[in-house]
Design a protein around this motif. Structure first.
Motif, mmCIF file in Angstrom:
data_model
loop_
_atom_site.group_PDB
_atom_site.id
_atom_site.type_symbol
_atom_site.label_atom_id
_atom_site.label_comp_id
_atom_site.label_asym_id
_atom_site.label_seq_id
_atom_site.Cartn_x
_atom_site.Cartn_y
_atom_site.Cartn_z
ATOM 1 N N ARG A 1 0.831 -1.208 0.000
ATOM 2 C CA ARG A 1 0.000 0.000 0.000
ATOM 3 C C ARG A 1 0.870 1.266 0.000
ATOM 4 N NH1 ARG A 1 -4.998 -0.075 0.174
ATOM 5 N NH2 ARG A 1 -5.037 -2.196 0.998
ATOM 6 N N GLN A 2 1.946 1.231 0.790
ATOM 7 C CA GLN A 2 2.854 2.379 0.823
ATOM 8 C C GLN A 2 3.550 2.565 -0.524
ATOM 9 O OE1 GLN A 2 5.103 0.943 4.209
ATOM 10 N NE2 GLN A 2 4.351 2.618 5.495
ATOM 11 N N ILE A 3 3.912 1.444 -1.163
ATOM 12 C CA ILE A 3 4.544 1.523 -2.486
ATOM 13 C C ILE A 3 3.568 2.115 -3.498
ATOM 14 C CG2 ILE A 3 5.494 0.169 -4.398
ATOM 15 C CD1 ILE A 3 6.540 -1.818 -2.272
ATOM 16 N N ALA A 4 2.315 1.682 -3.416
ATOM 17 C CA ALA A 4 1.296 2.193 -4.331
ATOM 18 C C ALA A 4 1.151 3.705 -4.181
ATOM 19 C CB ALA A 4 -0.038 1.497 -4.065
ATOM 20 N N GLU A 5 1.153 4.191 -2.941
ATOM 21 C CA GLU A 5 1.028 5.630 -2.702
ATOM 22 C C GLU A 5 2.263 6.371 -3.209
ATOM 23 O OE1 GLU A 5 0.366 5.928 1.467
ATOM 24 O OE2 GLU A 5 -1.698 5.181 1.366
ATOM 25 N N ARG A 6 3.444 5.798 -2.969
ATOM 26 C CA ARG A 6 4.690 6.449 -3.377
ATOM 27 C C ARG A 6 4.781 6.584 -4.899
ATOM 28 N NH1 ARG A 6 10.068 6.248 -1.284
ATOM 29 N NH2 ARG A 6 9.090 6.147 0.776
ATOM 30 N N LEU A 7 4.360 5.540 -5.607
ATOM 31 C CA LEU A 7 4.501 5.530 -7.074
ATOM 32 C C LEU A 7 3.224 5.942 -7.802
ATOM 33 C CD1 LEU A 7 6.551 2.214 -7.517
ATOM 34 C CD2 LEU A 7 7.400 4.560 -7.298
ATOM 35 N N VAL A 8 2.188 6.301 -7.010
ATOM 36 C CA VAL A 8 0.883 6.685 -7.569
ATOM 37 C C VAL A 8 0.356 5.573 -8.484
ATOM 38 C CG1 VAL A 8 -0.433 8.591 -8.571
ATOM 39 C CG2 VAL A 8 1.816 9.047 -7.610
ATOM 40 N N LEU A 9 0.311 4.376 -7.912
ATOM 41 C CA LEU A 9 -0.223 3.209 -8.605
ATOM 42 C C LEU A 9 -1.331 2.607 -7.752
ATOM 43 C CD1 LEU A 9 3.145 1.455 -9.562
ATOM 44 C CD2 LEU A 9 1.672 2.762 -11.105
ATOM 45 N N SER A 10 -2.114 1.717 -8.333
ATOM 46 C CA SER A 10 -3.107 1.000 -7.544
ATOM 47 C C SER A 10 -2.424 -0.129 -6.769
ATOM 48 C CB SER A 10 -4.192 0.409 -8.446
ATOM 49 O OG SER A 10 -3.676 -0.677 -9.202
ATOM 50 N N HIS A 11 -3.058 -0.526 -5.671
ATOM 51 C CA HIS A 11 -2.530 -1.634 -4.861
ATOM 52 C C HIS A 11 -2.409 -2.884 -5.728
ATOM 53 C CE1 HIS A 11 -2.683 -4.872 -1.802
ATOM 54 N NE2 HIS A 11 -2.039 -4.003 -1.048
ATOM 55 N N ARG A 12 -3.395 -3.118 -6.589
ATOM 56 C CA ARG A 12 -3.396 -4.298 -7.451
ATOM 57 C C ARG A 12 -2.231 -4.260 -8.449
ATOM 58 N NH1 ARG A 12 -4.889 -9.133 -6.989
ATOM 59 N NH2 ARG A 12 -6.874 -8.411 -6.142
ATOM 60 N N THR A 13 -1.924 -3.089 -8.969
ATOM 61 C CA THR A 13 -0.810 -2.970 -9.924
ATOM 62 C C THR A 13 0.515 -3.312 -9.249
ATOM 63 O OG1 THR A 13 -1.962 -1.284 -11.216
ATOM 64 C CG2 THR A 13 0.426 -1.394 -11.452
ATOM 65 N N VAL A 14 0.689 -2.836 -8.016
ATOM 66 C CA VAL A 14 1.913 -3.155 -7.279
ATOM 67 C C VAL A 14 2.010 -4.660 -7.060
ATOM 68 C CG1 VAL A 14 3.123 -2.908 -5.072
ATOM 69 C CG2 VAL A 14 2.078 -0.916 -6.149
ATOM 70 N N GLN A 15 0.910 -5.280 -6.669
ATOM 71 C CA GLN A 15 0.895 -6.736 -6.468
ATOM 72 C C GLN A 15 1.267 -7.461 -7.756
ATOM 73 O OE1 GLN A 15 -3.114 -7.271 -4.811
ATOM 74 N NE2 GLN A 15 -2.166 -7.931 -2.899
ATOM 75 N N ASN A 16 0.753 -6.975 -8.876
ATOM 76 C CA ASN A 16 1.061 -7.610 -10.162
ATOM 77 C C ASN A 16 2.548 -7.509 -10.489
ATOM 78 O OD1 ASN A 16 -1.588 -8.343 -10.579
ATOM 79 N ND2 ASN A 16 -2.085 -6.563 -11.838
ATOM 80 N N HIS A 17 3.132 -6.342 -10.233
ATOM 81 C CA HIS A 17 4.570 -6.166 -10.476
ATOM 82 C C HIS A 17 5.378 -7.138 -9.603
ATOM 83 C CE1 HIS A 17 4.516 -2.931 -13.288
ATOM 84 N NE2 HIS A 17 3.959 -2.045 -12.469
ATOM 85 N N VAL A 18 4.967 -7.271 -8.352
ATOM 86 C CA VAL A 18 5.685 -8.173 -7.439
ATOM 87 C C VAL A 18 5.551 -9.614 -7.909
ATOM 88 C CG1 VAL A 18 5.751 -9.117 -5.090
ATOM 89 C CG2 VAL A 18 5.525 -6.652 -5.445
#
Length: 215
Positions: A172-189
């Motif tokens: 969630r913090q990564i999503a806020e930092r990069l202005v992405l959705s939580h789901r997008t961050v999960q997909n990248h991971v």
């Protein structure tokens, strides 16, 4: 500040109670305890601790498998192994299962309390004497893909996300930092895990540290 949520898993009731008491007296919230592997998995998934203090020698289901199952269900969870064994095979096995840190039961009270706090922050914590072993193993594993010419190629965004994971930020913090959705961050991971042939966040963090991405 909200108290850190911790679970203690050990098959010896007196030891389990003593560790739980020390944690509670230090201000941690002990949300669950367990005395065997299946019970540990079941209670952890219900109580949602941030850190599990885990013994390896458990009835029915060993600590390594407990660690593997828990991290498969909750990638944000951190596991600190607290074991009577300092054998290299046990240490490396726990780390490969996804544990963030490893202490032997010879550790003092203050050392344990500090280790739990550091584990929650995403730091790799080890009993003195084991750190050199672990670092040597990381270097060996990191060198293997290079030896066969198969270093995986991450995209710039995947590398950026991996760098923030290594610094201990939540999805969630990564999503806020990069202005992405939580789901997008999960997909990248998930994509990064697949490329690196890894199974959980702890393995990613170790890889990122070895690659110098945590600076």
């Amino acid at each position: 500040m909200t108290a850190l949520r911790v679970m203690v898993v050990d098959d010896h009731p007196m030891w389990r109670d003593a560790v739980s008491r020390d944690l509670a007296e230090a201000g941690y919230e002990v949300v669950a305890t367990a005395g065997d592997g299946p019970e540990a998995v079941r209670r952890a998934l219900a109580a949602r601790p941030q850190v599990v203090v885990l013994d390896l020698n458990l009835p029915t289901l060993g600590g390594e498998e407990v660690c593997r199952q828990l991290l498969g269900q909750d990638a944000e969870l951190r596991v600190l192994v607290l074991s009577a064994s300092g054998e290299h095979e046990d240490v490396l096995g726990a780390l490969k299962a996804g544990a963030t840190g490893y202490l032997t039961k010879s550790a003092g009270r203050e050392e344990l309390l500090a280790a739990v706090r550091r584990t929650a922050a995403g730091e790799a914590v080890f009993t003195p004497g084991l750190a050199g072993l672990v670092l040597g193993e990381y270097r060996r594993l990191a060198a293997e893909p290079e030896a066969v010419g198969a270093v995986p190629k991450l995209t710039a965004r995947e590398t950026e996300v991996l760098r923030l994971v290594a610094k201990g930020l939540s999805y969630r913090q990564i999503a806020e930092r990069l202005v992405l959705s939580h789901r997008t961050v999960q997909n990248h991971v998930q994509n990064t895990l697949g490329k690196l042939q890894m199974h959980n966040r702890a393995e990613l963090v170790r890889y990122a540290i070895e690659q110098g991405l945590d600076g």
